[in-house]
Structure formats: C-alpha cells, structure tokens
Design an enzyme around this catalytic site. Structure first.
Site, PDB file in Angstrom:
ATOM      1  N   ASP A  81      40.295 -14.917  12.640  1.00  0.00           N
ATOM      2  CA  ASP A  81      41.149 -15.574  13.484  1.00  0.00           C
ATOM      3  C   ASP A  81      40.697 -17.148  13.542  1.00  0.00           C
ATOM      4  O   ASP A  81      39.375 -17.379  13.420  1.00  0.00           O
ATOM      5  CB  ASP A  81      40.730 -14.976  14.972  1.00  0.00           C
ATOM      6  CG  ASP A  81      41.313 -15.355  16.074  1.00  0.00           C
ATOM      7  OD1 ASP A  81      42.504 -15.633  16.066  1.00  0.00           O
ATOM      8  OD2 ASP A  81      40.595 -15.377  17.139  1.00  0.00           O
ATOM      9  N   HIS A 179      43.447 -20.566  25.780  1.00  0.00           N
ATOM     10  CA  HIS A 179      42.287 -19.664  25.460  1.00  0.00           C
ATOM     11  C   HIS A 179      41.357 -19.641  26.534  1.00  0.00           C
ATOM     12  O   HIS A 179      41.292 -20.594  27.320  1.00  0.00           O
ATOM     13  CB  HIS A 179      41.434 -20.246  24.342  1.00  0.00           C
ATOM     14  CG  HIS A 179      42.287 -19.969  22.960  1.00  0.00           C
ATOM     15  ND1 HIS A 179      42.814 -20.986  22.281  1.00  0.00           N
ATOM     16  CD2 HIS A 179      42.461 -18.817  22.395  1.00  0.00           C
ATOM     17  CE1 HIS A 179      43.374 -20.314  21.212  1.00  0.00           C
ATOM     18  NE2 HIS A 179      43.111 -19.255  20.855  1.00  0.00           N
ATOM     19  N   LYS A 183      42.899 -20.138  32.873  1.00  0.00           N
ATOM     20  CA  LYS A 183      44.121 -20.608  32.275  1.00  0.00           C
ATOM     21  C   LYS A 183      45.300 -21.172  33.501  1.00  0.00           C
ATOM     22  O   LYS A 183      44.856 -20.889  34.680  1.00  0.00           O
ATOM     23  CB  LYS A 183      45.142 -19.299  31.702  1.00  0.00           C
ATOM     24  CG  LYS A 183      44.177 -18.751  30.616  1.00  0.00           C
ATOM     25  CD  LYS A 183      45.052 -17.718  29.871  1.00  0.00           C
ATOM     26  CE  LYS A 183      44.261 -16.553  29.231  1.00  0.00           C
ATOM     27  NZ  LYS A 183      43.607 -17.128  28.117  1.00  0.00           N
ATOM     28  N   SER A 213      44.947 -13.255  27.197  1.00  0.00           N
ATOM     29  CA  SER A 213      44.243 -12.487  28.114  1.00  0.00           C
ATOM     30  C   SER A 213      44.839 -12.467  29.610  1.00  0.00           C
ATOM     31  O   SER A 213      45.459 -13.551  29.763  1.00  0.00           O
ATOM     32  CB  SER A 213      42.900 -12.846  28.184  1.00  0.00           C
ATOM     33  OG  SER A 213      42.062 -12.235  27.098  1.00  0.00           O
ATOM     34  N   ASN A 253      47.002 -12.004  20.828  1.00  0.00           N
ATOM     35  CA  ASN A 253      45.698 -11.863  20.943  1.00  0.00           C
ATOM     36  C   ASN A 253      45.004 -11.895  22.271  1.00  0.00           C
ATOM     37  O   ASN A 253      45.225 -12.722  23.088  1.00  0.00           O
ATOM     38  CB  ASN A 253      45.406 -13.240  20.309  1.00  0.00           C
ATOM     39  CG  ASN A 253      45.789 -13.645  19.011  1.00  0.00           C
ATOM     40  OD1 ASN A 253      46.485 -12.730  18.301  1.00  0.00           O
ATOM     41  ND2 ASN A 253      45.237 -14.634  18.315  1.00  0.00           N
TER      42      ASN A 253
HETATM   43  P1  13P Z   1      42.057 -15.264  25.058  1.00  0.00           P
HETATM   44  O1  13P Z   1      40.913 -16.192  25.453  1.00  0.00           O
HETATM   45  O2  13P Z   1      43.260 -15.522  26.289  1.00  0.00           O
HETATM   46  O3  13P Z   1      41.635 -13.796  25.198  1.00  0.00           O
HETATM   47  O4  13P Z   1      42.688 -15.659  23.744  1.00  0.00           O
HETATM   48  C1  13P Z   1      42.008 -15.042  22.532  1.00  0.00           C
HETATM   49  C2  13P Z   1      42.684 -15.462  21.414  1.00  0.00           C
HETATM   50  O5  13P Z   1      43.796 -16.347  21.419  1.00  0.00           O
HETATM   51  C3  13P Z   1      42.005 -15.367  20.029  1.00  0.00           C
HETATM   52  O6  13P Z   1      42.636 -15.963  18.995  1.00  0.00           O
HETATM   53  O1  G3H Z   2      40.218 -18.099  20.225  1.00  0.00           O
HETATM   54  C1  G3H Z   2      39.247 -17.976  20.007  1.00  0.00           C
HETATM   55  C2  G3H Z   2      38.743 -16.342  20.237  1.00  0.00           C
HETATM   56  O2  G3H Z   2      38.584 -16.213  21.540  1.00  0.00           O
HETATM   57  C3  G3H Z   2      37.432 -16.234  19.359  1.00  0.00           C
HETATM   58  O3  G3H Z   2      36.361 -16.804  20.473  1.00  0.00           O
HETATM   59  O4  G3H Z   2      35.223 -18.370  18.571  1.00  0.00           O
HETATM   60  O5  G3H Z   2      34.032 -17.661  20.569  1.00  0.00           O
HETATM   61  O6  G3H Z   2      34.477 -15.980  18.800  1.00  0.00           O
HETATM   62  P1  G3H Z   2      34.905 -17.337  19.247  1.00  0.00           P
HETATM   63 ZN    ZN Z   3      43.481 -17.846  19.700  1.00  0.00          ZN
END
Ligand code: 13P
Ligand code: G3H
Ligand code: ZN
Length: 315
Positions: A81, A179, A183, A213, A253
């Site tokens: 990711d 993210h 939001k 989310s 995601n």
């Molecule tokens: P959320 O923060 O809305 O869960 O999004 C996660 C995401 O896009 C990870 O790549």
């Molecule tokens: O988009 C980011 C994801 O929620 C991953 O989060 O980089 O804190 O693991 P992180």
């Molecule tokens: Zn993301």
C-alpha cells in the site's frame, strides 16, 4: 491461495468491489482471514511501509504464509500500500507480494508517469501487477499530510493518457475521500460525476478508492464513552460502495475502521476489567469483533458469497 489483484478485478468488475484491508499484526491477520471466510469473500491484504517496519518486514510475510496454510480455502492478493519506488522494488524482488502500489501522486504528471512506468516494467517482468495513483487525496498517509484544500480530484482527461503511457494495471482515483478518521470538513460527498467521466475514458479498467473507511458513529461513540477523544470523526457512507462498483471501482481501501474496532475493544475491555493484565483476553475479543467487522464490510462491498465464483474462474 495468493493471486494477483488483476485476477480478482476480472471477476469483480462492474458487479462488486473487493475489500482491501491493512494489517499490522497477528490478531488482525487472524480476524481478517476468519471474517473473509465467514462471508465467503475474496480479499486483498494491504501492507503499508509503516506496517513493514513496525516489527520486521519478514514477520508479516511469515504470518500471512502461515495463515495461507491455516486457511487453505482463502483466496487473496498480497499488496504493498502506498509504496515509494525503492519499497516497490523490494516487494517485487521478495517473491511474495502479488501486487504493488506505486504512489507518485504528489509528483508532477510527467514525473508520476515516468516513475510508475519504471515500476511497471520491473513488476511485469516478474508477473506482478501495479496500482498507481492520479490526483491527490486529503488526510494523512505515511509521513505525508495533505490538507483538504491541497487535495486534487483526478482529472478524467488525464486518466486515459496516464494509464496508456505508464502501463499500470489499476488506477487509484481521488473523488472526494481522504485518509484517516476525520473526513469531509463540509458535507460528505463522493464525486460520482468525476468517477463516471473517468469510467467513460477507461471502460472496463479497474479503479481503486482509497480513504474509504466509514468511521461508524456507533463505534466512535463507544470509544469516546470509554475514555477516547475522537469528537467529530466521520467517514464515507458505505451504502455508496455498490454504486461506485458499478462505475468501475473494483478495490476499496479500508484501514481506519479496523483501527477503530481495535481501539473500542481494548478501551472497553480495560474499563470493564481493570484487574486484567492478560493480553490474550482482549486479543480474543478483538479477533472475533474484527472478523465480524470484515464480514459486515464485505456485505456492503458486495464481495460476500463471491469466493466460489472466483475459485471457478481461477481454475
Ligand atoms: P482509510 O483511512 O479511510 O481507512 O483509508 C485507508 C487507505 O486508503 C489505505 O490505503
Ligand atoms: O493510507 C494509509 C494507510 O491507512 C496505512 O497507514 O501508513 O499508518 O500504516 P500507515
Ligand atoms: Zn490509501
């Protein structure tokens, strides 16, 4: 069984979206596999750079390999990711990941294409597929913070050129999500008009929605009641997932919602059982709750009950 996201998208396109869930530890891994099998859904495991360095990148890899043996019926992709170029090459060369995301969306259009193309060439040489991003979401990811004012929706006129020149296999588009747990500073709205324009430019091409989310208000209220401080947290309306899927979104995601489940379970547990110091007690509750959460999310994505169909397709 580990497959590429490409295979999963072929089965899902236009009908439903596959849940892409971030994991960081053992309890999330167990809950994730149980929840997807409970709901008979194919899924995508997402590993961020932060997750890779939380302990040691080999630890998550070993956990997933073990889960693949413990749950032989599961069909899933293992996906990096928000990778930078260096991390993408590391995953491509690991022999483990089936899919990587190169996120050069903060670069200029030309630079984004150039970086993405280099990663695509390296990945395709090893049978690995690549997600790229055009446009910029608001919120926090890794160490980059983008305010809602700086966020840029994906330009549908650029999307086709970007895909053709970079050769990426799927495209993350910015259509109003961000993210994290906070939001939409204004009213919640996904830009379906922009999504529909992108689909016209890129028919039958898999699109990805990050920052999806839904930050359930009941979850937030329980966390706050148990001593949390998440006033004003809110997210995407999950009843819009199926509409997005019809417009070409095949991957959605979700990370923050899983973190909220973890926070609620642990805050409530220690409030109700101040005498406890056995980490397995809340761990057991979390794995069950996380599995239920995943199954419920898959119902909203439309991926529940699709596992057999995907199995037949893969052969
Ligand atoms: P959320 O923060 O809305 O869960 O999004 C996660 C995401 O896009 C990870 O790549
Ligand atoms: O988009 C980011 C994801 O929620 C991953 O989060 O980089 O804190 O693991 P992180
Ligand atoms: Zn993301």
């Amino acid at each position: 069984m580990i497959v590429t996201t490409k295979k999963l998208f072929e089965a899902a396109y236009g009908k439903y979206a596959i849940g892409a869930y971030n994991i960081n530890n053992l309890e999330q891994t167990m809950g994730l596999f149980r929840g997807n099998l409970m709901s008979e859904a194919p899924f995508i495991i997402q590993i961020s750079k932060g997750a890779r360095s939380y302990t040691d990148k080999r630890m998550l890899q070993a956990l997933i390999k073990a889960a693949d043996e413990v749950f032989p019926e599961a069909i899933f992709a293992v996906h990096l990711d928000h990778g930078d170029e260096e991390t993408c090459y590391d995953c491509i060369n690991s022999g483990f990941y089936s899919s990587v995301m190169i996120d050069a969306s903060h670069e200029s259009f030309e630079e984004n294409i150039a970086i993405t193309k280099r990663v695509v060439d390296a990945a395709h040489a090893k049978g690995i597929v690549v997600e790229a991003e055009l446009g910029q979401l608001g919120g926090v990811e890794e160490h980059i913070q983008v305010s809602e004012d700086e966020a840029r929706l994906t330009n549908p006129d650029q999307a086709k050129e970007f895909v053709e020149r970079s050769g990426c296999d799927s495209l993350a588009v910015a259509i109003g999500t961000s993210h994290g747990a906070f939001k939409f500073s204004g009213s919640q709205s996904l830009h379906f008009d922009v999504l529909s324009e992108i689909q016209k430019e890129l028919p039958n091409y898999p699109l990805v929605m990050h920052g999806s989310s839904s930050v359930p208000q009941e979850e937030v209220a329980r966390i706050n009641k148990a001593g949390g401080k998440l006033e004003g947290a809110r997210g995407v309306d999950a009843s819009q997932f199926k509409q997005a899927a019809k417009l070409g979104v095949t991957k959605i995601n979700i990370d923050t919602d899983g973190r909220l489940v973890w926070t609620r379970v642990h805050r409530e547990h220690f409030l109700e059982h101040p005498e406890n110091f056995d980490l397995r007690k809340p761990g057991i509750v979390f794995m069950e709750e996380y599995a239920k959460f995943i199954a419920d999310k898959n119902d909203k994505l439309g991926s529940s009950g699709q596992l057999d169909e995907v199995r037949k397709m893969i052969g």
